[in-house]
Design a protein around this motif. Structure first.
Motif, mmCIF file in Angstrom:
data_model
loop_
_atom_site.group_PDB
_atom_site.id
_atom_site.type_symbol
_atom_site.label_atom_id
_atom_site.label_comp_id
_atom_site.label_asym_id
_atom_site.label_seq_id
_atom_site.Cartn_x
_atom_site.Cartn_y
_atom_site.Cartn_z
ATOM 1 N N PHE A 248 0.846 -1.201 0.000
ATOM 2 C CA PHE A 248 0.000 0.000 0.000
ATOM 3 C C PHE A 248 0.880 1.250 0.000
ATOM 4 C CE2 PHE A 248 -4.273 -1.590 1.921
ATOM 5 C CZ PHE A 248 -4.317 -2.569 0.966
ATOM 6 N N VAL A 249 1.870 1.237 0.898
ATOM 7 C CA VAL A 249 2.746 2.398 1.022
ATOM 8 C C VAL A 249 3.594 2.556 -0.248
ATOM 9 C CG1 VAL A 249 4.668 3.365 2.330
ATOM 10 C CG2 VAL A 249 2.806 2.208 3.520
ATOM 11 N N GLU A 250 4.145 1.444 -0.726
ATOM 12 C CA GLU A 250 4.995 1.520 -1.916
ATOM 13 C C GLU A 250 4.191 1.932 -3.147
ATOM 14 O OE1 GLU A 250 7.077 -2.222 -1.999
ATOM 15 O OE2 GLU A 250 8.642 -1.447 -0.673
ATOM 16 N N SER B 225 -4.423 -2.973 -4.513
ATOM 17 C CA SER B 225 -5.498 -1.993 -4.674
ATOM 18 C C SER B 225 -6.136 -1.769 -3.301
ATOM 19 C CB SER B 225 -6.526 -2.486 -5.684
ATOM 20 O OG SER B 225 -6.867 -3.827 -5.430
ATOM 21 N N PHE B 226 -6.728 -0.590 -3.127
ATOM 22 C CA PHE B 226 -7.187 -0.186 -1.799
ATOM 23 C C PHE B 226 -8.618 -0.656 -1.537
ATOM 24 C CE2 PHE B 226 -4.211 3.487 -2.845
ATOM 25 C CZ PHE B 226 -3.125 2.835 -2.270
ATOM 26 N N PRO B 227 -8.823 -1.445 -0.486
ATOM 27 C CA PRO B 227 -10.147 -2.027 -0.242
ATOM 28 C C PRO B 227 -11.223 -1.011 0.106
ATOM 29 C CG PRO B 227 -8.657 -2.522 1.581
ATOM 30 C CD PRO B 227 -7.827 -1.913 0.490
ATOM 31 N N TRP B 228 -10.826 0.169 0.589
ATOM 32 C CA TRP B 228 -11.855 1.145 0.994
ATOM 33 C C TRP B 228 -12.345 1.979 -0.184
ATOM 34 C CZ3 TRP B 228 -6.706 1.389 2.098
ATOM 35 C CH2 TRP B 228 -5.997 2.481 1.632
ATOM 36 N N LEU B 229 -11.777 1.740 -1.369
ATOM 37 C CA LEU B 229 -12.196 2.482 -2.556
ATOM 38 C C LEU B 229 -12.835 1.545 -3.576
ATOM 39 C CD1 LEU B 229 -9.037 4.723 -3.144
ATOM 40 C CD2 LEU B 229 -11.162 5.370 -2.005
ATOM 41 N N SER B 230 -13.705 2.107 -4.394
ATOM 42 C CA SER B 230 -14.309 1.322 -5.466
ATOM 43 C C SER B 230 -13.294 1.137 -6.586
ATOM 44 C CB SER B 230 -15.546 2.039 -5.999
ATOM 45 O OG SER B 230 -15.140 3.182 -6.727
ATOM 46 N N ASN C 222 -10.211 3.566 -7.156
ATOM 47 C CA ASN C 222 -8.844 3.046 -7.121
ATOM 48 C C ASN C 222 -8.048 3.534 -8.330
ATOM 49 O OD1 ASN C 222 -7.513 1.001 -5.203
ATOM 50 N ND2 ASN C 222 -9.684 0.477 -5.091
ATOM 51 N N ILE C 223 -8.666 3.418 -9.497
ATOM 52 C CA ILE C 223 -7.971 3.847 -10.709
ATOM 53 C C ILE C 223 -7.726 5.347 -10.663
ATOM 54 C CG2 ILE C 223 -8.148 3.982 -13.234
ATOM 55 C CD1 ILE C 223 -9.803 1.375 -13.098
ATOM 56 N N LYS C 224 -8.722 6.072 -10.151
ATOM 57 C CA LYS C 224 -8.595 7.519 -10.070
ATOM 58 C C LYS C 224 -7.499 7.927 -9.081
ATOM 59 C CE LYS C 224 -11.607 11.532 -10.020
ATOM 60 N NZ LYS C 224 -11.778 12.056 -8.648
ATOM 61 N N PHE C 225 -7.241 7.067 -8.107
ATOM 62 C CA PHE C 225 -6.160 7.349 -7.154
ATOM 63 C C PHE C 225 -4.830 7.516 -7.892
ATOM 64 C CE2 PHE C 225 -3.265 6.984 -3.679
ATOM 65 C CZ PHE C 225 -3.971 7.395 -2.569
ATOM 66 N N PHE D 6 -17.908 -1.257 -7.820
ATOM 67 C CA PHE D 6 -17.676 -2.381 -6.904
ATOM 68 C C PHE D 6 -16.473 -2.085 -6.020
ATOM 69 C CE2 PHE D 6 -20.005 -6.321 -8.317
ATOM 70 C CZ PHE D 6 -20.862 -5.674 -9.188
ATOM 71 N N TYR D 7 -16.573 -2.483 -4.753
ATOM 72 C CA TYR D 7 -15.373 -2.482 -3.920
ATOM 73 C C TYR D 7 -14.430 -3.562 -4.450
ATOM 74 C CZ TYR D 7 -17.266 0.565 -0.287
ATOM 75 O OH TYR D 7 -17.756 1.629 0.411
ATOM 76 N N VAL D 8 -13.103 -3.344 -4.327
ATOM 77 C CA VAL D 8 -12.174 -4.273 -4.969
ATOM 78 C C VAL D 8 -12.131 -5.647 -4.307
ATOM 79 C CG1 VAL D 8 -10.675 -2.605 -6.098
ATOM 80 C CG2 VAL D 8 -10.243 -3.233 -3.727
ATOM 81 N N ASN D 9 -12.573 -5.763 -3.035
ATOM 82 C CA ASN D 9 -12.570 -7.129 -2.495
ATOM 83 C C ASN D 9 -13.865 -7.875 -2.802
ATOM 84 O OD1 ASN D 9 -14.078 -5.669 -0.750
ATOM 85 N ND2 ASN D 9 -12.808 -6.031 1.052
ATOM 86 N N ARG D 10 -14.705 -7.253 -3.632
ATOM 87 C CA ARG D 10 -15.887 -7.959 -4.109
ATOM 88 C C ARG D 10 -15.646 -8.538 -5.510
ATOM 89 N NH1 ARG D 10 -16.859 -7.091 0.454
ATOM 90 N NH2 ARG D 10 -18.635 -6.016 1.399
#
Lengths: 274, 275
Positions: free
Chosen positions: A175-177, B98-103, B107-110, B142-146
């Protein structure tokens, strides 16, 4: 008909088997029923102890008497004021503790220097028993609000800061990397990645810490206070008003339970992705 | 440095890179993981690092990405020495990063979040473009862990592309996936790289994957990693690949050749550890 009852009997057997099986499947309805049953048994034993005269009612009033006393007290202004005073102290100290512990904990996980400097001190103070600190804190802060807040803060900050550090450390290295390779600076990684990633477990730890605050507030209020649930319980003891003492304890339990459930519900709603 | 001189430099230059780990404690001698590796990579080239598990190829990739520092030697990306990680070196990890708290879309927009070269509106447009490019248009919310592991890796690739890196570094990104998903993603990755014309380094220990994807493949020895052979795959297979490439005769020959190299490495590893 025969089939249906046979099926029901088989289902009952199956349910019973899964309840006693090692790490068996859980069943929400069965769990609820068993919880109620255990509680009912507890009350029944309580009644029988008092009604058989094993323990005099002066020391152990009937459950009904305790509930009645509590309901009466909840209509009296002085008791409501005591509740309010304790709740305010608990939340004030808790928020103050979190306000320091969360940033310092994250800081400790982010920078080795900070961790190396603070960890030994935190670990040492963490092992000091809070009740032993109460006299000292009263010498320093008097018997007013400041000493109550200080006791609660001492009892929670040092535990919480290590829990927060742990939460932050548990974030996957990827996550950090990822953050770095997407162009984030360290502060942005902390704000945009670490914090949201650790938030669910952070909220859990805050919830548990809030529970400790209730332990320490009663300690603080019993030792020296003019108000609060702890002070009420302690002053009722002097007149051997056991139902009042037990009501005070019961109220703390109910407040704790309700707060805990409320935070859990918020957690479930807010962290839907878990 | 003049522009003429700069243009003569290779896009990415790895020069005599060495890496040692440990050695802080007296009873633990330092372990050499990468030993004097040099290579030049051209713009738009798809490079594969191939070698036995634990040989140090991932460490080399991390050094190129700036996530690890070299004990000696240097990495130069378009004339600038690599000193740490940044947006120019995009990284896709083996584990789902990928970050689980984002859709999926968030995530892509991050990936565009820290770009200063484009505005808010463009960031969303670019994110949606990559969302479609990796074929996840109907999973945006969708959340990424779904979603499945293969989809999560597509999210990670799209997120990295959305950050507009100069080079795409991938550390066994399909390692945890099943064979079918893997093949599908390999073809999709080549398609994406053709559209994007981006240089890429892809680490794997899967011979077929290496031959199918690479313009050029570097075969590494077991630890410490040194280059045993550089295999020019593009000149044999051509730059265009599709699902039938794997049935061609030249693919078959290349694969056998690389597999032999790989086996020899594995055998040497066995021999050296049984001594």
């Amino acid at each position: 008909m025969v089939d249906a009852t046979g099926g029901a009997a088989a289902r009952r057997r199956q349910l019973l088997a899964s309840l006693v099986a090692f790490r068996g499947k859980s069943n929400a309805r069965a769990n609820f029923a068993l919880g109620i049953a255990a509680f009912a048994l507890f009350i029944a034993v309580w009644y029988s102890i008092v009604l058989t005269g094993t323990v005099p009612e002066r020391f152990l009033p009937l459950p009904g008497t305790v509930v009645q006393t509590m309901l009466r007290l909840l209509t009296e202004a002085h008791f409501l004021n005591d509740i309010w005073v304790s709740v305010a102290r608990v939340w004030g100290a808790f928020l103050l503790s979190a306000l320091f512990a969360v940033p310092i904990g994250i800081w400790m996980s982010n920078y080795r220097l900070v961790a190396a400097l603070l960890e030994p001190i935190v670990d040492f103070i963490r092992y000091l028993p809070v009740p032993a600190l109460v006299p000292l804190l009263i010498i320093w802060f008097g018997i007013g609000e400041a000493s109550k807040i200080a006791v609660l803060w001492m009892g929670t900050f040092f535990q919480l800061v290590l829990l927060v550090t742990d939460d932050a450390k548990r974030i996957p290295r990827e996550f950090v990397e990822s953050g770095f390779t997407l162009g984030a600076k360290p502060n942005q990684i902390t704000r945009d990645i670490l914090l949201p990633a650790m938030l669910p477990s952070l909220v859990d730890n805050l919830r548990i810490t809030l529970g400790w605050c209730w332990t320490w507030i009663i300690v603080a209020e019993i030792v020296a206070a003019k108000s609060g649930i702890g002070h009420y319980i302690w002053s009722m003891r002097r007149f051997l008003k056991t139902p009042e003492v037990m009501s005070g304890i019961l109220v703390i339990g109910i407040i704790g339970l309700l707060t805990d459930q409320a935070i859990r519900a918020w957690h479930r709603r807010h962290f839907r992705y878990l | 440095m003049s522009a003429a001189m700069a243009s003569k430099l290779p896009f990415l230059r790895v020069r005599e890179v060495e890496k040692e780990f440990g050695g802080e404690r007296r009873d633990e001698p330092p372990i050499k993981v990468v030993d004097k590796v040099s290579m030049d990579i051209a713009e738009g080239e798809f490079i594969v690092y191939l070698g036995p598990s634990g040989c140090g190829k991932t460490t080399l990739l991390r050094i190129v990405g700036g996530l690890e520092s070299a004990s000696s030697g240097e990495v130069v990306l378009s004339g600038e020495k690599v000193r740490g990680p940044d947006r120019r070196k995009g990284m896709v990890f083996q584990a789902y990063a990928s970050f689980p708290w984002l859709s999926v879309l968030e995530n892509i927009k991050f990936g565009t979040r820290y770009r200063t070269d484009i505005g808010k509106k463009e960031k969303l447009e670019i994110s949606k473009y990559y969302l479609d490019l990796v074929g996840l248009g109907s999973y945006a919310d969708f959340y990424v862990n779904r979603i499945s592991g293969g989809m999560r890796q597509r999210v990670a690739i799209a997120r990295t592309l959305a950050s507009a890196p100069d080079i795409l570094l991938m550390d066994e990104p399909f390692g945890a996936l099943d064979a079918q998903t893997r093949e599908f993603l390999q073809e999709q990755l080549l398609e994406i790289c053709r559209v994007e014309k981006k240089a890429a380094i892809f680490v794997t220990h899967d011979v077929e994957e290496a031959v199918f994807l690479a313009d050029r493949a570097f075969m590494f020895s077991s630890r410490p990693a040194t280059i045993i052979e550089e295999i020019d795959i593009a000149s044999e297979l051509g730059p265009e690949r599709d699902s039938r490439t794997k049935e061609s005769e030249s693919f078959f020959h290349l694969r056998n050749h690389v597999r032999d190299l790989m086996r020899r490495q594995a055998r040497e590893l066995q021999d050296s550890s049984s001594q």
